[in-house]
Design a protein around this motif. Structure first.
Motif, PDB file in Angstrom:
ATOM      1  N   MET A   1     -29.664 -21.019 -30.468  1.00 55.26           N
ATOM      2  CA  MET A   1     -30.796 -20.342 -31.470  1.00 55.26           C
ATOM      3  C   MET A   1     -30.206 -18.878 -31.437  1.00 55.26           C
ATOM      4  N   LYS A   2     -28.817 -18.590 -31.421  1.00 55.75           N
ATOM      5  CA  LYS A   2     -28.353 -17.047 -31.439  1.00 55.75           C
ATOM      6  C   LYS A   2     -28.228 -16.489 -32.862  1.00 55.75           C
ATOM      7  N   GLU A   3     -27.541 -17.321 -33.588  1.00 50.51           N
ATOM      8  CA  GLU A   3     -27.198 -16.927 -34.907  1.00 50.51           C
ATOM      9  C   GLU A   3     -28.298 -17.438 -35.726  1.00 50.51           C
ATOM     10  N   LEU A   4     -29.045 -16.371 -36.535  1.00 51.30           N
ATOM     11  CA  LEU A   4     -30.116 -16.568 -37.372  1.00 51.30           C
ATOM     12  C   LEU A   4     -29.668 -16.323 -38.863  1.00 51.30           C
ATOM     13  N   THR A   5     -28.946 -17.100 -39.428  1.00 48.77           N
ATOM     14  CA  THR A   5     -28.577 -16.488 -40.860  1.00 48.77           C
ATOM     15  C   THR A   5     -29.326 -17.013 -41.804  1.00 48.77           C
ATOM     16  N   PHE A   6     -29.442 -16.443 -42.897  1.00 50.38           N
ATOM     17  CA  PHE A   6     -30.434 -16.639 -44.219  1.00 50.38           C
ATOM     18  C   PHE A   6     -30.238 -18.120 -44.601  1.00 50.38           C
ATOM     19  N   GLY A   7     -29.211 -18.686 -44.498  1.00 50.21           N
ATOM     20  CA  GLY A   7     -28.919 -20.221 -44.741  1.00 50.21           C
ATOM     21  C   GLY A   7     -29.839 -20.890 -43.688  1.00 50.21           C
ATOM     22  N   THR A   8     -29.687 -20.665 -42.508  1.00 51.26           N
ATOM     23  CA  THR A   8     -30.639 -21.337 -41.301  1.00 51.26           C
ATOM     24  C   THR A   8     -32.078 -21.095 -41.501  1.00 51.26           C
ATOM     25  N   LEU A   9     -32.286 -19.714 -42.023  1.00 54.89           N
ATOM     26  CA  LEU A   9     -33.682 -19.797 -42.223  1.00 54.89           C
ATOM     27  C   LEU A   9     -34.369 -20.534 -43.366  1.00 54.89           C
ATOM     28  N   ILE A  10     -33.594 -20.486 -44.445  1.00 59.84           N
ATOM     29  CA  ILE A  10     -33.924 -21.371 -45.399  1.00 59.84           C
ATOM     30  C   ILE A  10     -34.349 -22.757 -44.873  1.00 59.84           C
ATOM     31  N   ALA A  11     -33.485 -23.291 -44.340  1.00 59.75           N
ATOM     32  CA  ALA A  11     -33.286 -24.582 -43.623  1.00 59.75           C
ATOM     33  C   ALA A  11     -34.457 -24.864 -42.690  1.00 59.75           C
ATOM     34  N   VAL A  12     -34.888 -23.843 -42.063  1.00 61.87           N
ATOM     35  CA  VAL A  12     -35.821 -23.980 -40.977  1.00 61.87           C
ATOM     36  C   VAL A  12     -37.336 -24.087 -41.796  1.00 61.87           C
ATOM     37  N   PHE A  13     -37.424 -23.303 -43.007  1.00 62.41           N
ATOM     38  CA  PHE A  13     -38.295 -23.461 -43.728  1.00 62.41           C
ATOM     39  C   PHE A  13     -38.648 -24.681 -44.349  1.00 62.41           C
ATOM     40  N   GLU A  14     -37.403 -25.321 -45.063  1.00 61.28           N
ATOM     41  CA  GLU A  14     -37.395 -26.484 -45.626  1.00 61.28           C
ATOM     42  C   GLU A  14     -37.970 -27.458 -44.529  1.00 61.28           C
ATOM     43  N   GLU A  15     -37.674 -27.424 -43.267  1.00 63.35           N
ATOM     44  CA  GLU A  15     -38.171 -28.457 -42.339  1.00 63.35           C
ATOM     45  C   GLU A  15     -39.591 -28.325 -41.953  1.00 63.35           C
ATOM     46  N   ILE A  16     -40.018 -27.135 -41.990  1.00 59.21           N
ATOM     47  CA  ILE A  16     -41.398 -26.732 -41.613  1.00 59.21           C
ATOM     48  C   ILE A  16     -42.394 -27.701 -42.808  1.00 59.21           C
ATOM     49  N   PHE A  17     -41.935 -27.294 -44.077  1.00 58.39           N
ATOM     50  CA  PHE A  17     -42.813 -27.864 -45.006  1.00 58.39           C
ATOM     51  C   PHE A  17     -42.256 -29.033 -45.878  1.00 58.39           C
ATOM     52  N   GLY A  18     -41.156 -29.525 -45.754  1.00 55.60           N
ATOM     53  CA  GLY A  18     -40.653 -30.538 -46.314  1.00 55.60           C
ATOM     54  C   GLY A  18     -39.979 -29.625 -47.501  1.00 55.60           C
ATOM     55  N   PRO A  19     -38.862 -30.293 -48.000  1.00 53.24           N
ATOM     56  CA  PRO A  19     -37.984 -29.442 -49.063  1.00 53.24           C
ATOM     57  C   PRO A  19     -38.615 -29.122 -50.488  1.00 53.24           C
ATOM     58  N   THR A  20     -39.587 -30.330 -50.832  1.00 53.08           N
ATOM     59  CA  THR A  20     -40.184 -30.105 -52.003  1.00 53.08           C
ATOM     60  C   THR A  20     -41.221 -29.125 -52.000  1.00 53.08           C
ATOM     61  N   LEU A  21     -42.219 -29.356 -51.071  1.00 51.70           N
ATOM     62  CA  LEU A  21     -43.230 -28.357 -50.995  1.00 51.70           C
ATOM     63  C   LEU A  21     -42.743 -27.221 -50.649  1.00 51.70           C
ATOM     64  N   PHE A  22     -41.963 -27.007 -49.982  1.00 53.54           N
ATOM     65  CA  PHE A  22     -41.277 -25.472 -49.663  1.00 53.54           C
ATOM     66  C   PHE A  22     -40.893 -24.828 -51.034  1.00 53.54           C
ATOM     67  N   TRP A  23     -39.983 -25.769 -51.591  1.00 52.77           N
ATOM     68  CA  TRP A  23     -39.421 -24.989 -52.925  1.00 52.77           C
ATOM     69  C   TRP A  23     -40.491 -24.865 -54.258  1.00 52.77           C
ATOM     70  N   VAL A  24     -41.414 -25.743 -54.220  1.00 51.99           N
ATOM     71  CA  VAL A  24     -42.541 -25.435 -55.114  1.00 51.99           C
ATOM     72  C   VAL A  24     -43.177 -24.107 -54.690  1.00 51.99           C
ATOM     73  N   MET A  25     -43.631 -24.037 -53.400  1.00 46.77           N
ATOM     74  CA  MET A  25     -44.155 -22.862 -52.957  1.00 46.77           C
ATOM     75  C   MET A  25     -43.381 -21.565 -53.195  1.00 46.77           C
ATOM     76  N   VAL A  26     -42.125 -21.799 -53.037  1.00 48.75           N
ATOM     77  CA  VAL A  26     -41.116 -20.433 -53.356  1.00 48.75           C
ATOM     78  C   VAL A  26     -41.335 -20.303 -54.884  1.00 48.75           C
ATOM     79  N   ILE A  27     -41.240 -21.261 -55.617  1.00 51.29           N
ATOM     80  CA  ILE A  27     -41.543 -20.861 -57.051  1.00 51.29           C
ATOM     81  C   ILE A  27     -42.735 -20.538 -57.603  1.00 51.29           C
ATOM     82  N   VAL A  28     -43.797 -20.927 -56.616  1.00 49.87           N
ATOM     83  CA  VAL A  28     -45.097 -20.422 -57.247  1.00 49.87           C
ATOM     84  C   VAL A  28     -45.315 -19.220 -56.722  1.00 49.87           C
TER      85      VAL A  28
END
Lengths: 120, 437
Positions: A1-28
């Motif tokens: 859990m030491k290296e928190l890159t932007f890519g990991t952060l995106i992956a984390v959010f995809e994990e929280i909300f599911g990829p579809t809901l996450f990207w819909v929310m990003v677009i909205v």
């Protein structure tokens, strides 16, 4: 859990909300932000009446954001165990509040009060 | 007013631009070293978390190498998810993906079991009789669950008559919840075991105990008698964590029983028998969680790569605990659960072990030396209830090694540690097996 890159952060959010809901929310969120900048540039000033009205929505935004995150993560207020938890909770609330204010302001400016109609 | 707003807007735009720059720079910020040209043949045994991560990293660092990965399993299992599945918080499919989706395109995957390793002849034989010669061998086989050692137990008992065992796989973890979920409603005597052998994620039996207790209490079930059966005189290998757990058990009214190792089970009578210091002890149960003894797979256990006299014959690969290089065969490494090191059978350990093996292997190919060293780092988001966990991290010395000192306290039950386990861990795990983290 030491290296928190932007890519990991995106992956984390995809994990929280599911990829579809996450990207819909990003677009909205992106569309609302763009629309917000559009009305700011169009009106060339911030309308304090609209801003006041937008402020009223902030507590609702804060509460909705917190409940949404809790629902998504099987969590509850009783799970707050230390200062960092409180900071995270407040951070989520602030994001919800600001998001709600921007949303209401933009909606107001686009659909309810056209520029010129209101007094500054 | 308008002036001050303009300032704010400028600030906001500046922030947005900064965020954009971060976005652009983020993923590629660290420059990768130039790949090394080599004709080396590298064989990786096992396409689990450690093997896959290593294969991905090696294929990026080496140019022209022949990398072969040998593993019959078509499904990749995200094992840290099993605890959540077995508590009804995630479905079985949460932990399942396809092995092939994670492997680099430029390597060979032999979807077979390795039958024999010949470290003197530098070759591996597969089950179908294929011979795969190597210049370097990496053992990443994982371990096997020795359910056969528990008398009276059959795999098809899991999920029925109050028996659970979340270690057995995603489907069995879901079946475990069928039995555990009934127990959270009906109550009674709950018995939670762990084996006396080395095991993967020594926190998992504790997490299951805490989660089932929490779910049962939250659903208003009284008449709970929850018992945790420790294999020795401690609740965890790291003394400071063991003490913390003892206190938590006290608060939660979970009864610890020390030096109780599950020996046999009578599913009909709902009776478990434990080997204790004072002979066998029988205990009736309404819910029994079984964690079986664990050992190396036969292909390693029966090879010259382990010392039959050590580890009670359980066959872990004899490697240096800092370099993970084999003690006698300097072209052989072990990474992940199979490594015969005192700590570190978790995905978090694999994440820290993989770069060490990578560095030593590449240095050997390049004719240089590496000082990369694994310090025994292991981490465990030890769930104590739905919504809270302790993010405990430690090393070979039993020192706590918090990643976020002063921010996330290791021995405190925190919501943020739960969020990490429930939402951030799978993402970081996926990044790790892709070789990105």
């Amino acid at each position: 859990m030491k290296e928190l890159t932007f890519g990991t952060l995106i992956a984390v959010f995809e994990e929280i909300f599911g990829p579809t809901l996450f990207w819909v929310m990003v677009i909205v969120a992106a569309v609302i932000t763009l629309a917000y900048f559009y009305v700011l540039i169009r009106d060339r000033a911030v309308s304090w009446r609209k801003f006041l009205r937008a402020q009223l929505s902030m507590p609702f935004g804060a509460v909705i954001a917190v409940i949404f995150v809790q629902k998504m993560t099987h969590s509850n207020f009783s799970d707050i165990g230390g200062p960092i938890d409180l900071i995270i909770l407040l951070g989520i609330a602030v994001m919800g509040a600001v998001g709600a204010a921007i949303l209401v302001y933009t909606f107001d400016a686009l659909f309810l009060q056209k520029p010129g109609k209101q007094s500054e | 007013m308008s002036q001050s707003f303009n300032a704010t807007r400028r600030g906001f735009l500046g922030f947005a631009a900064g965020a954009g720059a971060l976005m652009a720079a983020g993923p590629g910020a660290t420059a990768a070293p130039a790949p090394i040209d080599t004709k080396a043949r590298i064989v990786v045994l096992g396409a689990g978390a450690a093997g896959t991560a290593l294969a991905n990293r090696l294929s990026r660092r080496l140019n022209g190498a022949t990398i072969t990965i040998i593993d019959p399993r078509k499904e990749h299992w995200y094992q840290p998810g099993f605890s959540l599945i077995a508590a009804g918080l995630k479905p079985a499919k949460y932990s399942v993906s396809q092995t092939g989706d994670w492997l680099p395109k430029d390597i060979t995957w032999i979807a077979e079991r390795a039958a024999e390793i010949d470290p003197d002849g530098n070759k591996v034989m597969t089950e179908s009789g294929k011979t795969v010669p190597y210049d370097f061998l990496v053992l990443a086989t994982g371990l096997v669950l020795n359910y056969g050692a528990i008398e009276g137990f059959e795999m098809d008992m899991i999920g029925k008559n109050g028996i659970g065992s979340l270690y057995a796989g995603p489907d069995y973890a879901a079946k475990t919840w069928e039995a555990a979920g009934r127990y959270t409603e009906d109550g009674g005597v709950g018995i939670f075991t762990r084996p006396a052998t080395e095991m993967k994620c020594a926190g998992a039996p504790l997490k299951h105990t805490f989660l089932i207790d929490d779910i049962a209490r939250k659903s208003g079930t009284t008449k709970l008698d929850i018992n945790y059966m420790a294999h020795n005189k401690g609740l965890f290998g790291v003394p400071i964590i063991s003490e913390k757990l003892r206190m938590l058990f006290g608060q939660r009214e979970i009864t610890p029983h020390y030096s109780h190792v599950l020996k046999s089970v009578d599913a009909g009578k709902k009776m478990a028998t434990f080997a204790t210091e004072n002979g066998d002890a029988e205990m009736p149960y309404d819910y029994l969680h079984i964690v079986p003894p664990q050992q190396a797979p036969d292909v390693v256990r029966n090879s010259a790569l382990t010392d039959p006299g050590s580890w009670g014959g359980r066959g872990w690969a004899t490697v240096d605990k800092h370099t993970l290089r084999h003690n006698f065969f300097d072209n052989v490494f072990a990474v992940g659960d199979i490594a015969g090191v005192p700590k570190g059978k978790t995905a978090a350990s694999a994440k820290w072990q993989v770069p060490v093996v990578e560095e030593h292997l590449i240095a050997q190919i390049a004719g240089t030396k590496s000082d990369a060293s694994y310090n025994g780092y292991t981490s465990c988001p030890l769930i104590t209830r739905v919504g809270r966990a302790m993010l405990i991290e430690f090393d070979y010395n039993n020192d706590l090694t918090p990643s976020f000192p002063g921010v996330i306290a290791p021995l405190e039950e925190l919501w943020i540690s739960w969020l990490m386990k429930e939402v951030a861990l799978k993402a970081t795990y996926n990044a790790m097996i892709r070789g990105d983290a």
